[in-house]
Design a protein around this motif. Structure first.
Motif, PDB file in Angstrom:
ATOM      1  N   MET A 191     -31.748 -26.992  86.355  1.00 53.37           N
ATOM      2  CA  MET A 191     -30.828 -26.473  86.332  1.00 53.37           C
ATOM      3  C   MET A 191     -30.663 -26.413  84.595  1.00 53.37           C
ATOM      4  N   LEU A 192     -30.545 -28.625  84.592  1.00 54.13           N
ATOM      5  CA  LEU A 192     -31.090 -28.880  83.190  1.00 54.13           C
ATOM      6  C   LEU A 192     -31.811 -28.207  82.397  1.00 54.13           C
ATOM      7  N   SER A 193     -31.456 -27.544  81.178  1.00 56.00           N
ATOM      8  CA  SER A 193     -32.752 -27.254  80.009  1.00 56.00           C
ATOM      9  C   SER A 193     -32.842 -28.132  79.368  1.00 56.00           C
ATOM     10  N   ARG A 194     -34.202 -28.154  78.631  1.00 53.40           N
ATOM     11  CA  ARG A 194     -33.977 -29.274  77.585  1.00 53.40           C
ATOM     12  C   ARG A 194     -33.543 -28.421  76.115  1.00 53.40           C
ATOM     13  N   ARG A 195     -33.940 -29.333  75.282  1.00 53.72           N
ATOM     14  CA  ARG A 195     -33.438 -29.244  74.171  1.00 53.72           C
ATOM     15  C   ARG A 195     -34.423 -28.681  73.769  1.00 53.72           C
ATOM     16  N   PRO A 196     -34.527 -27.663  73.039  1.00 53.61           N
ATOM     17  CA  PRO A 196     -36.140 -26.753  72.192  1.00 53.61           C
ATOM     18  C   PRO A 196     -36.603 -27.445  70.928  1.00 53.61           C
ATOM     19  N   ALA A 197     -35.648 -28.708  70.188  1.00 57.56           N
ATOM     20  CA  ALA A 197     -35.857 -28.672  68.939  1.00 57.56           C
ATOM     21  C   ALA A 197     -35.218 -29.803  68.714  1.00 57.56           C
ATOM     22  N   GLU A 198     -36.277 -31.183  68.036  1.00 57.76           N
ATOM     23  CA  GLU A 198     -35.560 -32.137  67.502  1.00 57.76           C
ATOM     24  C   GLU A 198     -34.501 -31.528  66.037  1.00 57.76           C
ATOM     25  N   VAL A 199     -32.738 -32.433  65.565  1.00 54.14           N
ATOM     26  CA  VAL A 199     -32.777 -32.082  64.224  1.00 54.14           C
ATOM     27  C   VAL A 199     -33.269 -33.426  63.930  1.00 54.14           C
ATOM     28  N   GLY A 200     -33.645 -32.841  62.188  1.00 57.49           N
ATOM     29  CA  GLY A 200     -34.254 -33.430  61.535  1.00 57.49           C
ATOM     30  C   GLY A 200     -35.938 -32.643  61.367  1.00 57.49           C
ATOM     31  N   ILE A 201     -35.989 -31.478  62.574  1.00 57.24           N
ATOM     32  CA  ILE A 201     -37.424 -31.159  62.224  1.00 57.24           C
ATOM     33  C   ILE A 201     -37.567 -29.523  61.443  1.00 57.24           C
ATOM     34  N   SER A 202     -38.830 -29.571  60.723  1.00 53.71           N
ATOM     35  CA  SER A 202     -38.614 -28.086  60.435  1.00 53.71           C
ATOM     36  C   SER A 202     -38.834 -27.039  60.549  1.00 53.71           C
ATOM     37  N   VAL A 203     -38.307 -26.244  60.458  1.00 52.68           N
ATOM     38  CA  VAL A 203     -37.984 -25.147  61.166  1.00 52.68           C
ATOM     39  C   VAL A 203     -39.081 -24.376  61.762  1.00 52.68           C
ATOM     40  N   ALA A 204     -40.215 -24.485  60.833  1.00 53.63           N
ATOM     41  CA  ALA A 204     -42.141 -24.467  60.812  1.00 53.63           C
ATOM     42  C   ALA A 204     -42.686 -24.719  62.085  1.00 53.63           C
ATOM     43  N   ASP A 205     -41.926 -25.744  62.655  1.00 54.28           N
ATOM     44  CA  ASP A 205     -42.216 -26.518  63.773  1.00 54.28           C
ATOM     45  C   ASP A 205     -41.556 -26.135  65.220  1.00 54.28           C
ATOM     46  N   VAL A 206     -40.321 -25.272  64.787  1.00 59.22           N
ATOM     47  CA  VAL A 206     -39.371 -25.263  65.681  1.00 59.22           C
ATOM     48  C   VAL A 206     -40.616 -24.486  67.373  1.00 59.22           C
ATOM     49  N   ASP A 207     -40.351 -24.832  68.178  1.00 58.01           N
ATOM     50  CA  ASP A 207     -41.284 -23.854  69.164  1.00 58.01           C
ATOM     51  C   ASP A 207     -40.495 -22.645  69.067  1.00 58.01           C
TER      52      ASP A 207
END
Lengths: 374, 374
Positions: free
Chosen positions: B1-17
């Motif tokens: 029930m613990l979901s993983r963070r979908p992105a890391e800070v510092g990455i480009s929005v183009a790399d967000v899944d």
């Protein structure tokens, strides 16, 4: 982000706080057995769709009653189910993007994993990912069966993709995915049957074409709750993928049978328990289950076991009931069971499923893959 | 029930899944300031509705820019926000059932808590709960303002409830809740304004009636993004409760201004980032955001920054784009931003909000109260 269990085992359903997602275990178990028996009698494998329930406990029960594995739709959904003990998963969806393909490649080391494709670039991406992790990914070619959907046309286009899969390092050709999504909710039996029949010969010819090129289709998989009998008895499909049959919903219940009567192959087992939060008006009342508690995209929920009440409209946190004349008065706080309109997205709104038997809470199951959009 | 963070800070929005819920911080912050300034200029308190965002980080930012507290709709939502650091909460909803009332009574020991009512039995239940926990619960009477909604009629019926609240142990009379939900999305400015005006005199007369019986209304609260200026400038409302203004959505954007032009009081800041998962067809394409990733109950999402593409239909995991003739080809995996159709239930589908500034991920905020249906 850790949600609390909404009920304790052993309490009466009357004491379950609302809104709550209720699973009535006896009809659920009858649905489970009925589909397993049908698949067994028809000589096809059963691979139920877990996008419906997103619940590892339910997937395990499906496996215990004879299913060979489950389907799901998302990479993160497959991961969550794998973490819940499911070891044979087919993702019946095109997976796009390097990040997700790498997650597939890695997951294929942990479980027996298959995925589908309709694009050469995708095959290359799957292959790179499987090679990176030293895993083997089974890849089925998605044959478009009706409608403006994903997939590729039957015949030569399938062959081209199948050959590419068969030749790609890290991949094995798993067969054909041929899901007739358009047919499932056609109300009239004859029209639904015709929509199913329209593509069956093409699938059959495609299987023969592949065999003639030395590419056997060990699996032809597809089907849904609305057409399951036909694929099961087709002699072409080797595997069926129904999902909603375990729960039913008012959308599927609106399908008609061959005699033009209501379709009752499966029983309702899934409800949203709601409370009356405003009453005393002449012709309407409000319940505490709106669109954040019950999906209304394709069909309205139905009030179960209480005449004269129709769920007709929803806001985010409120549901509107039309109250027919002469309906016995509702009481503030009275609990009503709503048979859900569309089971899959309704389940996805909840973290827990409250499982009851004879009105007593027997289990509270986590909805393992709730919210797994990636 | 613990979901993983979908992105890391510092990455480009183009790399967000994808699909991912994106918050563009610059327009978000402009919206935040604009509403705070308007409330300040108009001399009303601002109590933004947190049902929209369900995010303690956003609630804190609203408080930092001058809000006196927040509204929410559910007991469990209030608890989640309290656990996220919010200490002044008004639940703008009738709370029904002993279990939830006890939770309110307990929560009122931790934070400054108010709730609304339209029923004598409810007042008794609130009072018992507050007494049990030795807390003080502020209770506002819900005045029905248009439509078949909850609430009680203006005038004498409000007085009867207010007197009961004022006399009940553990409760204090907090004033009036008067939310004109029906008016918010009326497209035509004049009709929207008329729907707003229709009830203003009645509220004003009710305030006078209560005052004449020695019951001052310290608060008259209500309003939404669609009518916020009018309540703010009414001289009757002391507090406004807009929610959607921080995000906007295509439903609110379809409202018209006084000149009959598009309504642009606030900017779009909320998007669902999606990927093209099937393309190459003549007139349609599929993206990976269906109804489990973007709500379509009242309005379709709109493709942002790319001409010729219209989001026209959704299944659970697929979104259909109409592709106009001469539209530049889409690429498999190409990422598209969808301006959401209805912000509140879309946010409720996600565990995390990916916050970007100038195309870089600056923060990933948990959606603290996601799924709090109780």
């Amino acid at each position: 982000m850790l949600s609390r269990r909404p009920a304790e085992v052993g309490i009466s359903v009357a004491d379950v706080d609302t809104p709550a997602l209720l699973l009535d275990l006896e009809p659920f178990e009858r649905n489970l057995r009925k589909m397993a028996d049908l698949a067994s009698r028809s000589g096809v494998r059963l691979r139920p769709h877990a996008k419906t329930h997103k619940c590892a406990m339910i997937a395990l029960k499906q496996l215990q009653s004879g299913a060979v594995g489950v389907c799901c739709q998302k990479t993160s959904e497959a991961e969550a189910l794998a973490e819940g003990g499911i070891t044979n998963i087919l993702i019946t969806n095109q997976i796009v993007g390097e990040l997700k393909c790498r997650r597939l490649g890695a997951l294929a080391r942990q479980v027996q994993l298959a995925v589908i494709t309709d694009h050469l670039d995708q095959i290359a991406a799957y292959s790179r990912a499987a090679e990176e992790f030293g895993s083997t990914l089974s890849v089925l070619v998605d044959v478009r069966v009706g409608g403006q959907r994903a997939g590729t046309d039957a015949g030569e286009p399938v062959l081209a993709l199948a050959e590419r899969v068969a030749a790609a390092p890290g991949l094995r050709f798993g067969g054909l995915q041929a899901y007739n999504g358009t047919a499932q909710h056609i109300r009239d039996w004859g029209e639904r049957r015709a929509a199913y029949c329209k593509y069956v010969d093409k699938i059959s010819e495609t299987v023969e074409l592949l065999a003639s090129r030395g590419i056997p289709c060990e699996t032809v998989t597809g089907s849904g709750t609305g057409t399951h009998k036909w694929e099961a008895e087709s002699g072409i499909y080797t595997e069926i993928q129904p999902g909603s049959y375990i729960f039913m919903d008012t959308d599927y219940a609106a399908n008609l049978d061959e005699a033009g009567a209501g379709w009752q192959d499966f029983e309702f087992s899934l409800y949203v328990l709601s409370s009356v939060m405003h009453c005393g008006e002449k012709d309407y009342a409000l319940v505490d289950a709106g669109t954040k508690a019950v999906n209304i995209d394709v069909a309205m929920p139905a009030v179960s076991g209480r005449h004269g009440l129709s769920y007709v409209h929803a806001a985010d946190e409120h549901g509107w009931l039309d109250v027919a004349p002469q309906t016995p008065d509702l009481k503030l706080g009275e609990k009503l069971r709503l048979a859900v309109g569309h089971c899959d997205p309704t389940v996805n709104l909840y973290d827990w499923m409250v499982c009851i038997r004879n009105g007593i809470v027997e289990a509270v199951w986590p909805i393992t893959a709730r919210g797994t959009v990636l």
